[in-house]
Design a protein around this motif. Structure first.
Motif, PDB file in Angstrom:
ATOM      1  N   SER A   1       0.346  -4.021  -8.253  1.00 33.35           N
ATOM      2  CA  SER A   1      -0.425  -5.241  -8.003  1.00 33.35           C
ATOM      3  C   SER A   1      -0.437  -5.587  -6.519  1.00 33.35           C
ATOM      4  N   ILE A   2       0.707  -5.419  -5.844  1.00 33.68           N
ATOM      5  CA  ILE A   2       0.762  -5.705  -4.410  1.00 33.68           C
ATOM      6  C   ILE A   2      -0.117  -4.728  -3.636  1.00 33.68           C
ATOM      7  N   SER A   3      -0.050  -3.453  -4.011  1.00 33.92           N
ATOM      8  CA  SER A   3      -0.875  -2.453  -3.328  1.00 33.92           C
ATOM      9  C   SER A   3      -2.361  -2.680  -3.575  1.00 33.92           C
ATOM     10  N   ALA A   4      -2.708  -3.301  -4.704  1.00 32.16           N
ATOM     11  CA  ALA A   4      -4.113  -3.566  -5.032  1.00 32.16           C
ATOM     12  C   ALA A   4      -4.573  -4.931  -4.542  1.00 32.16           C
ATOM     13  N   GLY A   5      -3.859  -5.492  -3.582  1.00 36.23           N
ATOM     14  CA  GLY A   5      -4.274  -6.789  -3.042  1.00 36.23           C
ATOM     15  C   GLY A   5      -3.960  -7.943  -3.960  1.00 36.23           C
ATOM     16  N   ASN A   6      -2.771  -7.868  -4.631  1.00 38.02           N
ATOM     17  CA  ASN A   6      -2.318  -8.928  -5.534  1.00 38.02           C
ATOM     18  C   ASN A   6      -3.274  -9.122  -6.713  1.00 38.02           C
ATOM     19  N   ASP A   7      -3.849  -8.028  -7.173  1.00 42.02           N
ATOM     20  CA  ASP A   7      -4.732  -8.061  -8.346  1.00 42.02           C
ATOM     21  C   ASP A   7      -3.920  -7.607  -9.556  1.00 42.02           C
ATOM     22  N   ASP A   8      -3.526  -8.565 -10.396  1.00 41.79           N
ATOM     23  CA  ASP A   8      -2.677  -8.256 -11.549  1.00 41.79           C
ATOM     24  C   ASP A   8      -3.383  -7.369 -12.564  1.00 41.79           C
ATOM     25  N   SER A   9      -4.701  -7.516 -12.697  1.00 39.30           N
ATOM     26  CA  SER A   9      -5.421  -6.698 -13.679  1.00 39.30           C
ATOM     27  C   SER A   9      -5.384  -5.221 -13.289  1.00 39.30           C
ATOM     28  N   ILE A  10      -5.566  -4.930 -12.004  1.00 34.99           N
ATOM     29  CA  ILE A  10      -5.485  -3.545 -11.541  1.00 34.99           C
ATOM     30  C   ILE A  10      -4.054  -3.024 -11.688  1.00 34.99           C
ATOM     31  N   GLY A  11      -3.078  -3.864 -11.381  1.00 36.16           N
ATOM     32  CA  GLY A  11      -1.683  -3.467 -11.547  1.00 36.16           C
ATOM     33  C   GLY A  11      -1.344  -3.124 -12.988  1.00 36.16           C
ATOM     34  N   GLU A  12      -1.890  -3.887 -13.928  1.00 42.53           N
ATOM     35  CA  GLU A  12      -1.657  -3.627 -15.347  1.00 42.53           C
ATOM     36  C   GLU A  12      -2.291  -2.302 -15.766  1.00 42.53           C
ATOM     37  N   ILE A  13      -3.491  -2.009 -15.253  1.00 42.54           N
ATOM     38  CA  ILE A  13      -4.166  -0.751 -15.595  1.00 42.54           C
ATOM     39  C   ILE A  13      -3.378   0.447 -15.059  1.00 42.54           C
ATOM     40  N   ILE A  14      -2.894   0.347 -13.818  1.00 40.14           N
ATOM     41  CA  ILE A  14      -2.134   1.455 -13.226  1.00 40.14           C
ATOM     42  C   ILE A  14      -0.815   1.650 -13.962  1.00 40.14           C
TER      43      ILE A  14
ATOM     44  N   SER B   1      18.183  -0.045  -1.434  1.00 40.44           N
ATOM     45  CA  SER B   1      16.989   0.159  -2.259  1.00 40.44           C
ATOM     46  C   SER B   1      17.324   0.112  -3.746  1.00 40.44           C
ATOM     47  N   ARG B   2      16.332  -0.248  -4.532  1.00 37.94           N
ATOM     48  CA  ARG B   2      16.495  -0.309  -5.976  1.00 37.94           C
ATOM     49  C   ARG B   2      15.392   0.523  -6.615  1.00 37.94           C
ATOM     50  N   PRO B   3      15.724   1.493  -7.450  1.00 40.05           N
ATOM     51  CA  PRO B   3      14.684   2.344  -8.044  1.00 40.05           C
ATOM     52  C   PRO B   3      13.784   1.554  -8.984  1.00 40.05           C
ATOM     53  N   VAL B   4      12.548   2.017  -9.078  1.00 39.64           N
ATOM     54  CA  VAL B   4      11.570   1.384  -9.953  1.00 39.64           C
ATOM     55  C   VAL B   4      11.839   1.831 -11.386  1.00 39.64           C
ATOM     56  N   ASN B   5      12.093   0.879 -12.236  1.00 36.67           N
ATOM     57  CA  ASN B   5      12.402   1.170 -13.644  1.00 36.67           C
ATOM     58  C   ASN B   5      11.505   0.330 -14.541  1.00 36.67           C
ATOM     59  N   GLY B   6      10.846   0.984 -15.450  1.00 39.47           N
ATOM     60  CA  GLY B   6      10.073   0.255 -16.451  1.00 39.47           C
ATOM     61  C   GLY B   6       8.674  -0.101 -16.000  1.00 39.47           C
ATOM     62  N   ARG B   7       7.903  -0.500 -16.973  1.00 40.96           N
ATOM     63  CA  ARG B   7       6.491  -0.796 -16.743  1.00 40.96           C
ATOM     64  C   ARG B   7       6.295  -2.023 -15.868  1.00 40.96           C
TER      65      ARG B   7
ATOM     66  N   ASP C   1       8.137  -3.187 -13.357  1.00 38.62           N
ATOM     67  CA  ASP C   1       8.315  -2.883 -11.931  1.00 38.62           C
ATOM     68  C   ASP C   1       7.104  -2.125 -11.383  1.00 38.62           C
ATOM     69  N   ILE C   2       6.604  -1.174 -12.158  1.00 39.72           N
ATOM     70  CA  ILE C   2       5.420  -0.423 -11.719  1.00 39.72           C
ATOM     71  C   ILE C   2       4.230  -1.355 -11.559  1.00 39.72           C
ATOM     72  N   LYS C   3       4.077  -2.268 -12.494  1.00 38.60           N
ATOM     73  CA  LYS C   3       2.966  -3.219 -12.416  1.00 38.60           C
ATOM     74  C   LYS C   3       3.066  -4.079 -11.161  1.00 38.60           C
ATOM     75  N   ASN C   4       4.278  -4.553 -10.821  1.00 36.25           N
ATOM     76  CA  ASN C   4       4.448  -5.406  -9.645  1.00 36.25           C
ATOM     77  C   ASN C   4       4.109  -4.664  -8.357  1.00 36.25           C
ATOM     78  N   VAL C   5       4.599  -3.425  -8.250  1.00 37.99           N
ATOM     79  CA  VAL C   5       4.310  -2.632  -7.046  1.00 37.99           C
ATOM     80  C   VAL C   5       2.813  -2.334  -6.946  1.00 37.99           C
TER      81      VAL C   5
END
Length: 341
Positions: free
Chosen positions: A181-194, A167-173, A175-179
């Motif tokens: 976005s996937i949880s939001a159904g590949n919606d990059d805009s929602i990933g950016e807001i989170i 495993s690799r820890p989540v570091n930085g904005r 990585d958080i955005k990528n995770v």
């Protein structure tokens, strides 16, 4: 001749106006008994597997970045279009009781994964289906179920250790955005807001999602701590236009006791008057003489004060008061410890 039948209840209804043989007219009511279906061996395993497969097949279509959506019919309102594995699994009920028992197993797997990890429910359901499928195959061929269970436990321990190693820890904005976005159904805009929200509140902060009254999705950052209580008396208001009380650099009294006598807090009020600082009182309740004195002094401008009831109930109230004391740097005056205001 007499006949006995075990496990059955026989009854009938004699119509009104007719008499039963050898006596007066009687009313006999037969009560229905819910039948239990008992299934053994290969037949039960096959029906359990069919129920598991039906739920897993419905959930598996949402797996991965190319996963599709599922339309769920609702009793009220419009159908729901989602790709959330645990929500799809919970919405499925099968008419066959044995198949439905298998469906409940997949629901439990998805639910526990959602509670512990918050994601990966579809993957957990698919893996559970495969483990059950091959496990039942081995059992049907004559393997010992207890030995299979022990083997699964050993494999689980090894796989968890291996996953932690890889495993690799989540570091930085990013990585958080990528995770997100996937949880939001590949919606990059929602990933950016989170990612923006987590950047504002930090790793130990809390992010809550609510329905918006408008068509816009936005982030609202709230500093400090929020309580579900307001001031006891409207006389404590400092802003008459917006009807709220606002203090800066105030002193805070936190206690789980009820304040009804002014003599209990006279020394504190005198000290606040000398220091010329506002006072916030958070107590179980402020009533009677104490409340009247605080209101009079507030209206005369002698003391800038506000009193609110402590949030929560029971043990939760004490925990919340302790949290308030920690956040504000105050001292929690607990009645259980023999402390007095």
């Amino acid at each position: 001749m007499q006949a006995a039948m075990k496990g059955a209840r026989v009854g009938g209804v004699v119509p009104a106006g007719r008499k039963a043989a050898g006596g007066r007219g009687k009313l006999v009511v037969a009560s229905a008994i819910d039948a239990k279906e008992i299934v053994f061996d290969a037949a039960s395993r096959a029906r359990l597997q069919r129920g598991i497969n039906k739920v897993a097949d419905a959930v598996a279509v949402t797996l991965g970045p190319r996963g599709r959506n599922v339309v769920l019919e609702q009793k009220f309102g419009v159908p729901l279009v989602i790709n959330d594995g645990v929500s799809i699994a919970r919405a499925i009920d099968l008419p066959d009781p044995v198949e439905n028992a298998g469906a409940q197993l997949i629901k439990e797997v998805a639910g526990r994964t959602n509670d512990s990890a918050g994601d990966g429910t579809t993957t957990a359901a698919v893996l559970a289906r495969e483990m059950v499928f091959f496990g039942l195959q081995y059992i049907t061929s004559g393997a010992n179920p207890i030995s299979i269970k022990r083997g699964i436990d050993k494999t689980c321990v090894y796989l968890v250790a291996k996953l932690k190693e890889l495993s690799r820890p989540v570091n930085g904005r990013e990585d958080i955005k990528n995770v997100a976005s996937i949880s939001a159904g590949n919606d990059d805009s929602i990933g950016e807001i989170i990612a923006y929200a987590l950047e504002k509140v930090g790793n130990n902060g809390v992010v809550s999602i609510e329905n918006s009254s408008s068509t816009e999705t936005f982030v609202e950052v709230q500093e400090g701590m929020s309580l579900d209580r307001g001031f006891i008396s409207p006389q404590f208001v400092t802003n008459q236009e917006k009807m709220f009380c606002e203090f800066e650099n105030c002193r805070i009294l936190v206690t789980d006791q009820k304040i009804d006598s002014i003599r209990e807090i006279v020394p504190i009020l005198e000290e606040m008057t000398r220091l010329n600082q506002p006072l916030m009182i958070i107590a179980e309740d402020v009533t009677g003489e104490a409340l009247a004195t605080l209101v009079v002094n507030k209206m005369r401008g002698v003391l800038n004060v506000c009193a609110i009831k402590a949030p929560g109930f029971g043990e939760r109230r004490k925990a919340l008061l302790q949290d308030i004391a920690i956040v504000t740097g105050a001292e929690f005056i607990a009645g259980d410890l023999g402390m007095k205001v």
